[in-house]
Design a protein around this motif. Structure first.
Motif, PDB file in Angstrom:
ATOM      1  N   LEU A 126       0.825  -1.210   0.000  1.00 28.71           N
ATOM      2  CA  LEU A 126       0.000   0.000   0.000  1.00 28.71           C
ATOM      3  C   LEU A 126       0.860   1.261   0.000  1.00 28.71           C
ATOM      4  O   LEU A 126       0.572   2.230  -0.719  1.00 28.71           O
ATOM      5  N   THR A 127       1.920   1.237   0.787  1.00 28.48           N
ATOM      6  CA  THR A 127       2.829   2.387   0.832  1.00 28.48           C
ATOM      7  C   THR A 127       3.496   2.592  -0.516  1.00 28.48           C
ATOM      8  O   THR A 127       3.608   3.729  -0.999  1.00 28.48           O
ATOM      9  N   LEU A 128       3.909   1.503  -1.142  1.00 25.24           N
ATOM     10  CA  LEU A 128       4.540   1.590  -2.454  1.00 25.24           C
ATOM     11  C   LEU A 128       3.565   2.139  -3.487  1.00 25.24           C
ATOM     12  O   LEU A 128       3.934   2.994  -4.308  1.00 25.24           O
ATOM     13  N   ASP A 129       2.321   1.670  -3.464  1.00 26.94           N
ATOM     14  CA  ASP A 129       1.317   2.182  -4.397  1.00 26.94           C
ATOM     15  C   ASP A 129       1.074   3.670  -4.183  1.00 26.94           C
ATOM     16  O   ASP A 129       0.961   4.435  -5.143  1.00 26.94           O
ATOM     17  N   GLU A 130       1.000   4.079  -2.919  1.00 25.35           N
ATOM     18  CA  GLU A 130       0.794   5.497  -2.609  1.00 25.35           C
ATOM     19  C   GLU A 130       2.001   6.331  -3.057  1.00 25.35           C
ATOM     20  O   GLU A 130       1.842   7.410  -3.633  1.00 25.35           O
ATOM     21  N   ASP A 131       3.209   5.816  -2.823  1.00 24.62           N
ATOM     22  CA  ASP A 131       4.414   6.521  -3.277  1.00 24.62           C
ATOM     23  C   ASP A 131       4.440   6.627  -4.794  1.00 24.62           C
ATOM     24  O   ASP A 131       4.811   7.668  -5.349  1.00 24.62           O
ATOM     25  N   ARG A 132       4.047   5.549  -5.474  1.00 22.35           N
ATOM     26  CA  ARG A 132       4.020   5.565  -6.946  1.00 22.35           C
ATOM     27  C   ARG A 132       3.001   6.589  -7.447  1.00 22.35           C
ATOM     28  O   ARG A 132       3.272   7.347  -8.372  1.00 22.35           O
ATOM     29  N   ARG A 133       1.829   6.641  -6.793  1.00 17.35           N
ATOM     30  CA  ARG A 133       0.810   7.601  -7.192  1.00 17.35           C
ATOM     31  C   ARG A 133       1.299   9.033  -6.985  1.00 17.35           C
ATOM     32  O   ARG A 133       1.145   9.881  -7.857  1.00 17.35           O
ATOM     33  N   ARG A 134       1.943   9.278  -5.843  1.00 17.22           N
ATOM     34  CA  ARG A 134       2.471  10.621  -5.587  1.00 17.22           C
ATOM     35  C   ARG A 134       3.561  10.989  -6.572  1.00 17.22           C
ATOM     36  O   ARG A 134       3.632  12.123  -7.035  1.00 17.22           O
ATOM     37  N   ALA A 135       4.434  10.034  -6.899  1.00 20.20           N
ATOM     38  CA  ALA A 135       5.510  10.298  -7.855  1.00 20.20           C
ATOM     39  C   ALA A 135       4.934  10.633  -9.231  1.00 20.20           C
ATOM     40  O   ALA A 135       5.425  11.542  -9.915  1.00 20.20           O
ATOM     41  N   GLN A 136       3.889   9.915  -9.639  1.00 15.82           N
ATOM     42  CA  GLN A 136       3.261  10.215 -10.924  1.00 15.82           C
ATOM     43  C   GLN A 136       2.631  11.593 -10.908  1.00 15.82           C
ATOM     44  O   GLN A 136       2.740  12.347 -11.889  1.00 15.82           O
TER      45      GLN A 136
END
Length: 176
Positions: free
Chosen positions: A100-110
């Protein structure tokens, strides 16, 4: 309970105990976290030493687990059989949190990348627009040129007026 044959029986339901998966997962994480500490190792070491000493020496006539320590071995096997699934459950929960943290980080990076690209395009368009807009130096140079032209025109007019006055004066002196 009715013994009448003309009515159906009430269904018998076996109520199994219910538990909160999150509460059980929290317990598993705390247990796994505790088992990975030096405190746990010290406690287990003290427990094993006391167990062995009591059963070898026979303090107070107690000797419930003689030398091969089969009961102690059974205790460790039972502990391991419960510890392994609890540790795996804790690891799975941590993996889910990491995912979940990785998905959230990926979303923020995008989102940050999209914002950065948008700002880069905006800066580029502003630079292009500024090339068409007069800058302070350009306006100064144009104003200086205009002032010089006005000064030149004023000097010419002044020279012309001076020449006309001289001419009027010379005509007036010739006519008198």
């Amino acid at each position: 309970m009715s013994d009448r044959l003309d009515q159906p029986r009430e269904p018998r339901t076996i109520r199994l105990p219910r538990w909160d998966p999150d509460a059980f997962g929290n317990f598993a994480e705390k247990f796994a976290r505790f088992m990975g500490t030096a405190k746990f190792l010290v406690y287990m070491t003290v427990f094993v030493i006391v167990w062995i000493l009591i059963n070898l020496v026979g303090v107070f006539g107690l000797q419930w687990d003689p030398y091969p320590f089969i009961l102690l071995n059974l205790f460790f096997s039972t502990q391991a059989s419960y510890a392994a699934p609890l540790i795996l459950l804790a690891q799975n929960r941590q993996a889910d949190r990491d995912r979940l943290t990785l998905d959230e980080d990926r979303r923020r990076a995008q989102a940050q990348k999209a914002d950065t690209e948008y700002l880069a395009r905006e800066i580029a368009s502003l630079r292009m627009a500024l090339n068409e807009v007069a800058t302070r130096d350009y306006i100064r140079s144009e104003l200086l040129k205009l002032a010089e032209e006005l000064d030149d025109a004023a000097n010419r007019r002044h020279q012309q007026e001076k020449a006309e006055r001289k001419e009027k004066k010379s005509r007036a002196s010739q006519g008198a």
